[in-house]
Scaffold this motif. Structure first.
Motif, PDB file in Angstrom:
ATOM      1  N   TRP A  78     -18.784  -3.825   5.585  1.00  0.00           N
ATOM      2  CA  TRP A  78     -18.144  -3.718   6.894  1.00  0.00           C
ATOM      3  C   TRP A  78     -16.630  -3.608   6.763  1.00  0.00           C
ATOM      4  CZ3 TRP A  78     -18.876  -2.431  11.640  1.00  0.00           C
ATOM      5  CH2 TRP A  78     -18.079  -2.948  12.679  1.00  0.00           C
ATOM      6  N   VAL A  79     -16.065  -4.494   5.928  1.00  0.00           N
ATOM      7  CA  VAL A  79     -14.612  -4.482   5.740  1.00  0.00           C
ATOM      8  C   VAL A  79     -14.168  -3.166   5.105  1.00  0.00           C
ATOM      9  CG1 VAL A  79     -12.699  -5.571   4.496  1.00  0.00           C
ATOM     10  CG2 VAL A  79     -14.437  -6.994   5.558  1.00  0.00           C
ATOM     11  N   SER A  80     -14.988  -2.665   4.175  1.00  0.00           N
ATOM     12  CA  SER A  80     -14.571  -1.463   3.441  1.00  0.00           C
ATOM     13  C   SER A  80     -14.528  -0.228   4.337  1.00  0.00           C
ATOM     14  CB  SER A  80     -15.503  -1.214   2.253  1.00  0.00           C
ATOM     15  OG  SER A  80     -16.734  -0.697   2.698  1.00  0.00           O
ATOM     16  N   LEU A  81     -15.120  -0.311   5.500  1.00  0.00           N
ATOM     17  CA  LEU A  81     -15.096   0.831   6.420  1.00  0.00           C
ATOM     18  C   LEU A  81     -13.936   0.734   7.407  1.00  0.00           C
ATOM     19  CD1 LEU A  81     -18.922   1.066   7.170  1.00  0.00           C
ATOM     20  CD2 LEU A  81     -17.580   2.461   5.601  1.00  0.00           C
ATOM     21  N   HIS A  82     -13.058  -0.238   7.172  1.00  0.00           N
ATOM     22  CA  HIS A  82     -11.936  -0.430   8.085  1.00  0.00           C
ATOM     23  C   HIS A  82     -10.616  -0.419   7.337  1.00  0.00           C
ATOM     24  CE1 HIS A  82     -15.312  -2.003  10.351  1.00  0.00           C
ATOM     25  NE2 HIS A  82     -14.606  -1.847  11.449  1.00  0.00           N
ATOM     26  N   ASP A  83      -9.557  -0.167   8.080  1.00  0.00           N
ATOM     27  CA  ASP A  83      -8.230  -0.442   7.546  1.00  0.00           C
ATOM     28  C   ASP A  83      -7.996  -1.920   7.803  1.00  0.00           C
ATOM     29  OD1 ASP A  83      -5.648  -0.567   6.762  1.00  0.00           O
ATOM     30  OD2 ASP A  83      -4.838   0.532   8.471  1.00  0.00           O
ATOM     31  N   TRP A  84      -8.056  -2.702   6.755  1.00  0.00           N
ATOM     32  CA  TRP A  84      -8.092  -4.151   6.926  1.00  0.00           C
ATOM     33  C   TRP A  84      -7.039  -4.774   6.021  1.00  0.00           C
ATOM     34  CZ3 TRP A  84     -12.932  -6.228   9.241  1.00  0.00           C
ATOM     35  CH2 TRP A  84     -12.883  -7.609   9.449  1.00  0.00           C
ATOM     36  N   THR A  85      -6.098  -5.501   6.579  1.00  0.00           N
ATOM     37  CA  THR A  85      -5.106  -6.145   5.717  1.00  0.00           C
ATOM     38  C   THR A  85      -5.444  -7.622   5.574  1.00  0.00           C
ATOM     39  OG1 THR A  85      -3.579  -6.771   7.459  1.00  0.00           O
ATOM     40  CG2 THR A  85      -3.343  -4.554   6.566  1.00  0.00           C
ATOM     41  N   LEU A  86      -4.974  -8.173   4.469  1.00  0.00           N
ATOM     42  CA  LEU A  86      -5.289  -9.568   4.172  1.00  0.00           C
ATOM     43  C   LEU A  86      -4.762 -10.480   5.276  1.00  0.00           C
ATOM     44  CD1 LEU A  86      -6.462 -11.440   1.993  1.00  0.00           C
ATOM     45  CD2 LEU A  86      -4.206 -11.550   1.008  1.00  0.00           C
ATOM     46  N   LEU A  87      -3.569 -10.169   5.760  1.00  0.00           N
ATOM     47  CA  LEU A  87      -2.930 -11.058   6.735  1.00  0.00           C
ATOM     48  C   LEU A  87      -3.199 -10.626   8.160  1.00  0.00           C
ATOM     49  CD1 LEU A  87       0.363 -11.108   4.768  1.00  0.00           C
ATOM     50  CD2 LEU A  87      -1.228 -12.998   4.983  1.00  0.00           C
ATOM     51  N   GLY A  88      -3.116  -9.320   8.417  1.00  0.00           N
ATOM     52  CA  GLY A  88      -3.240  -8.833   9.788  1.00  0.00           C
ATOM     53  C   GLY A  88      -4.672  -8.715  10.258  1.00  0.00           C
ATOM     54  N   GLY A  89      -5.652  -8.749   9.311  1.00  0.00           N
ATOM     55  CA  GLY A  89      -7.031  -8.569   9.705  1.00  0.00           C
ATOM     56  C   GLY A  89      -7.354  -7.116   9.988  1.00  0.00           C
ATOM     57  N   ASN A  90      -8.353  -6.919  10.838  1.00  0.00           N
ATOM     58  CA  ASN A  90      -8.878  -5.588  11.115  1.00  0.00           C
ATOM     59  C   ASN A  90      -7.859  -4.719  11.846  1.00  0.00           C
ATOM     60  OD1 ASN A  90     -10.407  -3.404  11.701  1.00  0.00           O
ATOM     61  ND2 ASN A  90     -12.151  -4.573  12.485  1.00  0.00           N
ATOM     62  N   ARG A 135      -2.771  -8.629  -3.757  1.00  0.00           N
ATOM     63  CA  ARG A 135      -1.342  -8.408  -3.995  1.00  0.00           C
ATOM     64  C   ARG A 135      -0.761  -7.375  -3.045  1.00  0.00           C
ATOM     65  NH1 ARG A 135       2.041 -10.108  -7.579  1.00  0.00           N
ATOM     66  NH2 ARG A 135       3.254  -8.218  -7.669  1.00  0.00           N
ATOM     67  N   PHE A 136      -1.515  -6.299  -2.855  1.00  0.00           N
ATOM     68  CA  PHE A 136      -1.007  -5.245  -1.986  1.00  0.00           C
ATOM     69  C   PHE A 136      -1.524  -5.407  -0.556  1.00  0.00           C
ATOM     70  CE2 PHE A 136      -0.772  -2.265  -5.909  1.00  0.00           C
ATOM     71  CZ  PHE A 136       0.254  -3.026  -6.400  1.00  0.00           C
ATOM     72  N   ASN A 137      -2.266  -6.498  -0.320  1.00  0.00           N
ATOM     73  CA  ASN A 137      -2.599  -6.812   1.059  1.00  0.00           C
ATOM     74  C   ASN A 137      -3.574  -5.798   1.658  1.00  0.00           C
ATOM     75  OD1 ASN A 137      -2.410  -8.240   3.385  1.00  0.00           O
ATOM     76  ND2 ASN A 137      -0.379  -7.526   3.951  1.00  0.00           N
ATOM     77  N   ASN A 138      -4.293  -5.094   0.781  1.00  0.00           N
ATOM     78  CA  ASN A 138      -5.101  -3.965   1.219  1.00  0.00           C
ATOM     79  C   ASN A 138      -6.575  -4.334   1.118  1.00  0.00           C
ATOM     80  OD1 ASN A 138      -5.468  -1.387   2.034  1.00  0.00           O
ATOM     81  ND2 ASN A 138      -4.132  -0.519   0.461  1.00  0.00           N
ATOM     82  N   TYR A 139      -7.013  -5.165   2.027  1.00  0.00           N
ATOM     83  CA  TYR A 139      -8.337  -5.769   1.924  1.00  0.00           C
ATOM     84  C   TYR A 139      -9.446  -4.737   2.049  1.00  0.00           C
ATOM     85  CZ  TYR A 139     -10.455 -10.367   1.767  1.00  0.00           C
ATOM     86  OH  TYR A 139     -11.094 -11.491   1.374  1.00  0.00           O
ATOM     87  N   GLY A 140      -9.272  -3.794   2.955  1.00  0.00           N
ATOM     88  CA  GLY A 140     -10.289  -2.772   3.185  1.00  0.00           C
ATOM     89  C   GLY A 140     -10.531  -1.940   1.931  1.00  0.00           C
TER      90      GLY A 140
END
Lengths: 431, 331
Positions: free
Chosen positions: B70-82, B295-300
């Motif tokens: 689910w997360v991988s289908l979104h632009d998701w940041t570690l801090l900002g969320g979805n 590190r790069f905050n790029n959870y998605g």
């Protein structure tokens, strides 16, 4: 069947009981015991010089125990760990140290993870800090989220015995006079290498690159709108050119900064110079130990002064005892606290009162050949200007460090290394 | 719960003495209910007993697994969320990402460099220890000792041994007139160091598994072979190895899964950084996931890599299973 069934239930019940008991025990391991004992954890990196202050505070507040979690490498270890703990909402200390290079990362884009210290009386002590230091500790809404501890200042440490071996001047005034500019510094380095002492003039080019960036002006990798400008900012390109010359002329021992090998290099006289913001003195002393006494000395830095490093203390919203933590943070960053940290580790105070304290200005550091480090640092400290580093500074400077190391170790040509630094920085900055 | 407890320990009166003046209908109904409950107990209890594992797995294994998709289908940041749905964009980016392919290449490279010698050495050790030698139990236990040490301790010690300037290995090489090697700097040299760390820990473990399987091979086969004049070498290749095939396949699968997720050794080797050296020469896929996500905050994007790695491991596992069934078929 019936009997065995019953036994199963007993086993199951026992298992459930055991789990419940374990959970209960685990819950009992929290911060607050019944008698009001409080444990405050403080996350730091490098050397802060707080041992005496912790002891004093625990003596004055018998119900408080302070635990320090210290990591030595700021960008590779401390920042990622802190970032994960902040993002996860758990695991960060009650108090965390925020370094100059990550101030914007934490105070501008995620300040809601930090307690407004104004609510605990910090507003009354504004006068205890240099104005720019105070301003950088505020978030976008003007809440006070960080209290200044130290500032970097800058000098150049040099290994006196190696300078002697190489037939270079050893007096700190003379040495300082030989490297007015970074070009002079590189020329002296070539002279040093020619003497073939077996040591190198610099450990790795990264700290010099950082120092030159810090001297360069108002911003480095990012402009004040957080756009990545590393490729075009003359501060960065000039520093890169000088770092490239150092590598090209074989001045470097190629020991990655903060690595075990680098620390061993300090102990074993493998390199002759090191840019020394005030906090670096503590690192040299604790790393080289007794055998390094009087071996290192402190001269003025090439170029024009500048500030590298320095920190703030923040109380996280994760803290269960924000009031006590805020009190401790104010205690540590008070003028008296800063003077004590100065005495212990020579972290240069950010408090004007402490900077004028004779304990600071007249201080000579025994370990460094009685170098008058108080005078060397405090002289320029009052005039220092802050550098804006930007939200992704820690990630980008890490990319530059790797590229510089690839260049000096010969894995990449200078132009390849530059391209690597730029493209990886864009990725690290999310651009 | 209540139902089961009644089923397990029924009221005494169903089998004991008849209580005074019971209604016949009543007793029948009670007995029927009893039978029903017992049957229910027999049918459901086993499931309930294994339920805790599956519940925990569902919460801590399956849910994160699916959530990662689910997360991988979104632009998701570690801090900002979805930050919004992006479809397969993360996967498209991954396919064109040189850093991902580099990490995959490194992971496979270290796999080959690590696992192949590891299993061969384990086999050799097991064969040696299956013979009659002195103090065999001492040596067998000794094999397991490296496995008992923590990964971090192993990685720290080996990182220091392979230091460029002050490492013991370079010091020893100096006696043979070999210039100091920058182990961390080169691609192959850094892989070799990490392979050594992995092998140090896992060779003994695999050797013991082989040893256990070897002791199960009938001695008659060897006796018959030696009567026919087969050398020890021949016996090893023509009896031991074929008989060990299922075990070998098991160890290959387990090692593959472990190697694909290689993380701790290379991270500690790089002084705690997930970058894998100055140019990512030993950055594994797991390290890249970590770098992107934390590190790069790029959870998605990190999730997309994680999920791709998962699929790769499943594919490799399936391939192994296919091979193993082939071998069984041949027998």
């Amino acid at each position: 069947m019936r009997a065995s069934n019953r036994r199963h239930w007993k086993v199951a019940a026992a298992a459930v009981g055991a789990v419940a008991l374990l959970t209960a025990t685990a819950c009992g391991g929290g911060d607050t015991a019944e008698d009001g004992e409080i444990t405050l954890t403080i996350d730091t990196f490098g050397v802060f010089g707080y041992d005496a202050l912790f002891e004093q505070y625990m003596e004055e507040n018998p119900n408080i125990t302070i635990e320090e979690n210290n990591l030595s490498d700021l960008n590779a270890d401390y920042v990622p760990a802190l970032q994960q703990n902040i993002a996860a909402g758990d695991g960060a200390g009650d108090i965390v140290a925020i370094e100059e290079g990550i101030v914007q990362q934490f105070y501008l884009s995620q300040s809601d993870n930090f307690v407004d210290l104004g609510e605990y009386g910090a507003a009354d002590i504004e006068g205890n800090y240099l104005p720019w230091k105070w301003e950088l500790g505020k978030d976008a809404e003007g809440r006070v989220v960080g209290l200044g501890t130290d500032i970097g200042g800058m000098s150049m440490c040099y290994n006196k015995s190696l300078f002697e071996d190489a037939g270079l001047p050893t007096d700190r005034e003379e040495v300082g006079a030989r490297w007015e500019t970074w070009e002079d510094f590189i020329a002296l380095g070539e002279e040093f290498q020619k003497a073939e002492t077996g040591a190198s003039f610099v450990s790795t080019v990264t700290p010099y690159f950082n120092a030159m960036n810090a001297q360069g002006g108002t911003h480095t990798f990012f402009d004040t709108e957080n756009n990545l400008v590393a490729e075009s900012n003359p501060v960065i390109t000039d520093s890169w050119d000088l770092a490239e010359q150092m590598a090209d002329k074989g001045l470097s021992a190629n020991l990655p900064m903060w690595s075990d090998e680098w620390n061993a290099g300090i102990q074993n006289n493998v390199f002759a110079t090191l840019p020394c913001p005030a906090w670096m003195l503590g690192h040299i002393e604790s790393t080289a130990g007794e055998s390094g006494r009087d071996r290192w000395d402190v001269a003025s830095v090439p170029g024009n002064g500048g500030n590298w490093g320095g920190s703030w203390l923040s109380v996280t919203t994760q803290s269960e005892h924000p009031e006590e933590a805020a009190d401790l943070a104010m205690f540590l960053s008070s003028p008296e606290g800063q003077t004590s940290a100065w005495n212990e580790a020579n972290t240069l105070p950010s408090s004007p009162q402490a900077l004028e304290d004779p304990a600071v200005t007249e201080f000579t550091r025994d370990y460094f050949n009685q170098a008058p480090v108080g005078a060397i640092y405090s002289e320029t400290a009052q005039q220092l200007e802050p550098v804006y580093y930007g939200v992704h500074n820690a990630q980008v400077s890490e990319e530059f460090r790797k590229a510089l190391e690839a260049m000096e170790q010969g894995q990449a040509s200078p132009s390849e290394a530059w391209d690597q630094a730029i493209s990886n920085s864009e990725r690290a900055a999310g651009q | 719960m209540t139902l089961l407890r009644r089923g397990g320990a029924p009221p005494r009166d169903t089998e004991g003495a008849t209580p005074p003046d019971p209604s016949n209908d009543d007793r029948k109904r009670r007995e029927q209910r009893q039978i029903l409950l017992t049957r229910l107990d027999l049918r459901t209890s086993p499931y309930l007993f294994i339920a805790p594992f599956f519940l925990l797995f569902a919460v801590f294994g399956l849910f994160p697994l699916l959530y990662t998709v689910w997360v991988s289908l979104h632009d998701w940041t570690l801090l900002g969320g979805n930050q919004g749905f992006v479809g397969i964009d993360n996967y498209v980016r991954l396919a064109q990402d040189a850093k991902f392919w580099n990490a995959l290449y490194n992971t496979f490279g270290m796999f080959v460099l690590g696992v192949v010698p590891q299993l061969l050495l384990a086999m050799f050790l097991a064969d040696t220890l299956s013979r009659r030698i002195r103090a065999v139990n001492f040596f067998r236990m000794g094999l397991l000792l490296p496995y008992l040490t923590s990964v971090a301790a192993v990685a720290i010690v080996f990182s220091q041994l392979f230091g460029t300037e002050f490492g013991l290995v370079n010091y020893a090489l100096g006696f043979f007139g070999i210039d100091p090697v920058n182990w961390k700097g080169g691609t192959f040299s850094s892989w070799a160091v990490i392979a050594v760390m992995v092998d140090w820990r896992w060779t003994g473990y695999n050797a013991l598994i082989y040893l256990a399987a070897m002791t199960a091979i009938s001695k008659d086969l060897y006796e018959a072979a030696s009567i026919d004049g087969a050398s020890r070498m021949r016996q090893f290749w023509q009896i031991t190895v074929p008989m060990l095939r299922p075990t070998i396949i098991f160890t290959v699968i387990v090692s593959t899964i472990g190697q694909m997720q290689l993380f701790t050794e290379p991270v500690i080797f790089d002084g705690g950084s997930v970058a894998g050296g100055t140019q990512g020469q030993f950055q594994t896929v797991m390290m890249l996931i970590f770098e992107e996500g934390f590190r790069f905050n790029n959870y998605g994007y990190g999730s997309a890599i994680a999920w791709t790695l998962f699929v790769l491991i499943v594919l490799i596992g399936a391939l192994n299973a296919l091979l193993s069934s082939r071998i069984k078929g041949a027998q």
